[in-house]
Design a protein around this motif. Structure first.
Motif, PDB file in Angstrom:
ATOM      1  N   LEU A   1       0.808  -1.223   0.000  1.00 14.74           N
ATOM      2  CA  LEU A   1       0.000   0.000   0.000  1.00 14.74           C
ATOM      3  C   LEU A   1       0.840   1.271   0.000  1.00 14.74           C
ATOM      4  N   ALA A   2       2.125   1.150  -0.143  1.00 17.99           N
ATOM      5  CA  ALA A   2       2.998   2.325  -0.125  1.00 17.99           C
ATOM      6  C   ALA A   2       4.007   2.214  -1.259  1.00 17.99           C
ATOM      7  N   SER A   3       4.343   3.338  -1.847  1.00 20.61           N
ATOM      8  CA  SER A   3       5.334   3.340  -2.928  1.00 20.61           C
ATOM      9  C   SER A   3       6.742   3.210  -2.352  1.00 20.61           C
ATOM     10  N   ASP A   4       7.590   2.494  -3.084  1.00 15.64           N
ATOM     11  CA  ASP A   4       8.965   2.283  -2.626  1.00 15.64           C
ATOM     12  C   ASP A   4       9.783   3.561  -2.751  1.00 15.64           C
ATOM     13  N   ASP A   5      10.797   3.665  -1.898  1.00 16.29           N
ATOM     14  CA  ASP A   5      11.792   4.722  -2.026  1.00 16.29           C
ATOM     15  C   ASP A   5      12.938   4.187  -2.891  1.00 16.29           C
ATOM     16  N   HIS A   6      13.648   5.075  -3.543  1.00 15.43           N
ATOM     17  CA  HIS A   6      14.707   4.652  -4.466  1.00 15.43           C
ATOM     18  C   HIS A   6      16.002   5.406  -4.164  1.00 15.43           C
ATOM     19  N   ALA A   7      17.093   4.749  -4.454  1.00 13.53           N
ATOM     20  CA  ALA A   7      18.407   5.376  -4.276  1.00 13.53           C
ATOM     21  C   ALA A   7      19.346   4.894  -5.381  1.00 13.53           C
ATOM     22  N   ILE A   8      20.298   5.744  -5.704  1.00 15.99           N
ATOM     23  CA  ILE A   8      21.361   5.406  -6.660  1.00 15.99           C
ATOM     24  C   ILE A   8      22.703   5.609  -5.947  1.00 15.99           C
ATOM     25  N   LEU A   9      23.502   4.560  -5.936  1.00 16.62           N
ATOM     26  CA  LEU A   9      24.851   4.626  -5.384  1.00 16.62           C
ATOM     27  C   LEU A   9      25.830   4.616  -6.540  1.00 16.62           C
ATOM     28  N   GLU A  10      26.651   5.655  -6.639  1.00 13.91           N
ATOM     29  CA  GLU A  10      27.633   5.766  -7.712  1.00 13.91           C
ATOM     30  C   GLU A  10      29.037   5.719  -7.121  1.00 13.91           C
ATOM     31  N   VAL A  11      29.835   4.828  -7.655  1.00 15.54           N
ATOM     32  CA  VAL A  11      31.197   4.628  -7.151  1.00 15.54           C
ATOM     33  C   VAL A  11      32.162   4.625  -8.329  1.00 15.54           C
ATOM     34  N   THR A  12      33.255   5.364  -8.202  1.00 14.75           N
ATOM     35  CA  THR A  12      34.304   5.384  -9.220  1.00 14.75           C
ATOM     36  C   THR A  12      35.520   4.630  -8.687  1.00 14.75           C
TER      37      THR A  12
ATOM     38  N   LYS B   1      43.791   0.901 -10.473  1.00 15.21           N
ATOM     39  CA  LYS B   1      44.419  -0.021  -9.532  1.00 15.21           C
ATOM     40  C   LYS B   1      43.413  -0.732  -8.637  1.00 15.21           C
ATOM     41  N   GLY B   2      42.118  -0.440  -8.835  1.00 16.60           N
ATOM     42  CA  GLY B   2      41.088  -1.085  -8.035  1.00 16.60           C
ATOM     43  C   GLY B   2      40.744  -0.354  -6.751  1.00 16.60           C
ATOM     44  N   ALA B   3      41.295   0.834  -6.560  1.00 14.46           N
ATOM     45  CA  ALA B   3      41.002   1.623  -5.362  1.00 14.46           C
ATOM     46  C   ALA B   3      39.798   2.519  -5.608  1.00 14.46           C
ATOM     47  N   ILE B   4      39.019   2.760  -4.556  1.00 14.76           N
ATOM     48  CA  ILE B   4      37.865   3.652  -4.657  1.00 14.76           C
ATOM     49  C   ILE B   4      38.364   5.089  -4.780  1.00 14.76           C
ATOM     50  N   ALA B   5      38.003   5.744  -5.876  1.00 17.08           N
ATOM     51  CA  ALA B   5      38.426   7.129  -6.099  1.00 17.08           C
ATOM     52  C   ALA B   5      37.384   8.132  -5.609  1.00 17.08           C
ATOM     53  N   GLY B   6      36.125   7.741  -5.593  1.00 13.72           N
ATOM     54  CA  GLY B   6      35.075   8.657  -5.153  1.00 13.72           C
ATOM     55  C   GLY B   6      33.735   7.958  -5.111  1.00 13.72           C
ATOM     56  N   ALA B   7      32.792   8.540  -4.366  1.00 12.11           N
ATOM     57  CA  ALA B   7      31.451   7.962  -4.258  1.00 12.11           C
ATOM     58  C   ALA B   7      30.438   9.072  -4.023  1.00 12.11           C
ATOM     59  N   GLN B   8      29.222   8.828  -4.494  1.00 14.02           N
ATOM     60  CA  GLN B   8      28.125   9.776  -4.320  1.00 14.02           C
ATOM     61  C   GLN B   8      26.820   8.999  -4.336  1.00 14.02           C
ATOM     62  N   SER B   9      25.795   9.547  -3.687  1.00 14.17           N
ATOM     63  CA  SER B   9      24.515   8.848  -3.649  1.00 14.17           C
ATOM     64  C   SER B   9      23.374   9.842  -3.717  1.00 14.17           C
ATOM     65  N   ASN B  10      22.252   9.340  -4.246  1.00 17.14           N
ATOM     66  CA  ASN B  10      21.025  10.125  -4.340  1.00 17.14           C
ATOM     67  C   ASN B  10      19.867   9.275  -3.846  1.00 17.14           C
ATOM     68  N   ILE B  11      19.027   9.841  -2.985  1.00 16.29           N
ATOM     69  CA  ILE B  11      17.853   9.148  -2.456  1.00 16.29           C
ATOM     70  C   ILE B  11      16.604   9.932  -2.832  1.00 16.29           C
ATOM     71  N   ALA B  12      15.606   9.229  -3.380  1.00 19.21           N
ATOM     72  CA  ALA B  12      14.324   9.842  -3.747  1.00 19.21           C
ATOM     73  C   ALA B  12      13.237   9.290  -2.828  1.00 19.21           C
ATOM     74  N   ILE B  13      12.633  10.159  -2.031  1.00 20.98           N
ATOM     75  CA  ILE B  13      11.594   9.776  -1.077  1.00 20.98           C
ATOM     76  C   ILE B  13      10.361  10.630  -1.335  1.00 20.98           C
ATOM     77  N   GLN B  14       9.286  10.002  -1.804  1.00 20.65           N
ATOM     78  CA  GLN B  14       8.022  10.687  -2.079  1.00 20.65           C
ATOM     79  C   GLN B  14       8.234  11.930  -2.946  1.00 20.65           C
ATOM     80  N   GLY B  15       9.008  11.760  -3.999  1.00 19.91           N
ATOM     81  CA  GLY B  15       9.251  12.860  -4.918  1.00 19.91           C
ATOM     82  C   GLY B  15      10.296  13.848  -4.457  1.00 19.91           C
ATOM     83  N   GLN B  16      10.807  13.673  -3.248  1.00 20.42           N
ATOM     84  CA  GLN B  16      11.843  14.566  -2.719  1.00 20.42           C
ATOM     85  C   GLN B  16      13.213  13.918  -2.919  1.00 20.42           C
ATOM     86  N   SER B  17      14.119  14.632  -3.549  1.00 20.25           N
ATOM     87  CA  SER B  17      15.438  14.094  -3.858  1.00 20.25           C
ATOM     88  C   SER B  17      16.483  14.673  -2.916  1.00 20.25           C
TER      89      SER B  17
END
Length: 235
Positions: free
Chosen positions: A81-92, A96-112
């Motif tokens: 009975l409720a819409s799901d929330d969504h997120a995007i996890l971006e990792v560079t 050499k296989g090391a994490i260079a950077g990361a960022q994320s976005n979460i969308a909750i009820q149309g609010q980003s």
């Protein structure tokens, strides 16, 4: 016969290319999430802190410097009975296989809500040595930044408050699934612990051992007038 040999060479070369460079071990990543068993084997569903989440197979693309850009979609499953929330996890990941950077976005009820771009080479992380330690710090900073922004938006529902923790969970498992030339990058050689009570090594052959425990040399008392260098009679 030539066609068969050509096919074998093509298959062999493609298998070698699949292990070359930076890649994500999709099977390992999915297995640690519970398995790619949902939506046509394209997603995994699991529970964290009493809330349900869904992770889709990552999308990857090579970067100009030989690394990898990884995008992961994560859903907060809220029920029928409720819409799901969504997120995007971006990792560079660098070459050499090391994490260079990361960022994320979460969308909750149309609010980003978007986190800052967390980089591995910023001023705060210069004291960190090793790719694993740097990856851990990026994950910590990412969750702290995202959680602070959600708090300012007065988001207090249980499953939504723990959404950044679900992102961190995926981030950790994703880093463990990074492969360079087919090998894991998270293995760290153990450093043997040295006990403070362990005996210290002895002197090297070039060192002269110190004269300890013998005390001062005994005094020789000679009668007055004895020539220098003369030996005293034994008693």
């Amino acid at each position: 016969m030539k066609s068969i040999l050509s096919l074998i060479l093509v298959l062999l070369s493609s298998s070698l290319l699949s292990f070359a460079g930076v890649a994500i071990d999709m099977e390992s990543f999915g297995k640690n999430l519970g398995g790619w068993t949902k939506r046509g084997n394209q997603s995994a569903e699991y529970s964290l802190s009493g809330s349900g989440y869904r992770t889709y197979k990552p999308e990857t693309s090579p970067t100009p410097d030989g690394g990898l850009f990884v995008s992961v979609r994560i859903d907060h499953v809220r029920g029928w009975l409720a819409s799901d929330d969504h997120a995007i996890l971006e990792v560079t990941v660098n070459a050499k296989g090391a994490i260079a950077g990361a960022q994320s976005n979460i969308a909750i009820q149309g609010q980003s809500i978007t986190s800052d771009l967390i980089l591995g080479g910023n001023e705060a992380n210069r004291h960190i040595v090793g790719d694993t330690e740097r990856a851990v710090q990026i994950g910590v900073d990412l969750v702290a930044n995202l959680s602070a922004k959600m708090l300012r938006e007065n988001i207090v529902e249980a499953g939504r408050v723990s959404f950044p923790a679900a992102l961190r969970h995926n981030y950790n498992l994703l880093f463990q699934a990074v492969r360079v030339d087919g090998a894991s990058v998270t293995a760290v050689a153990p450093v043997p612990a040295v006990s403070p009570d362990a005996p210290k090594p002895g002197p090297t052959p070039t060192e002269k051992p110190k004269d300890v425990g013998n005390g001062p040399a005994p005094l020789q008392i000679k009668p007055y007038g004895t020539p220098a260098g003369a030996e005293l009679p034994a008693k």
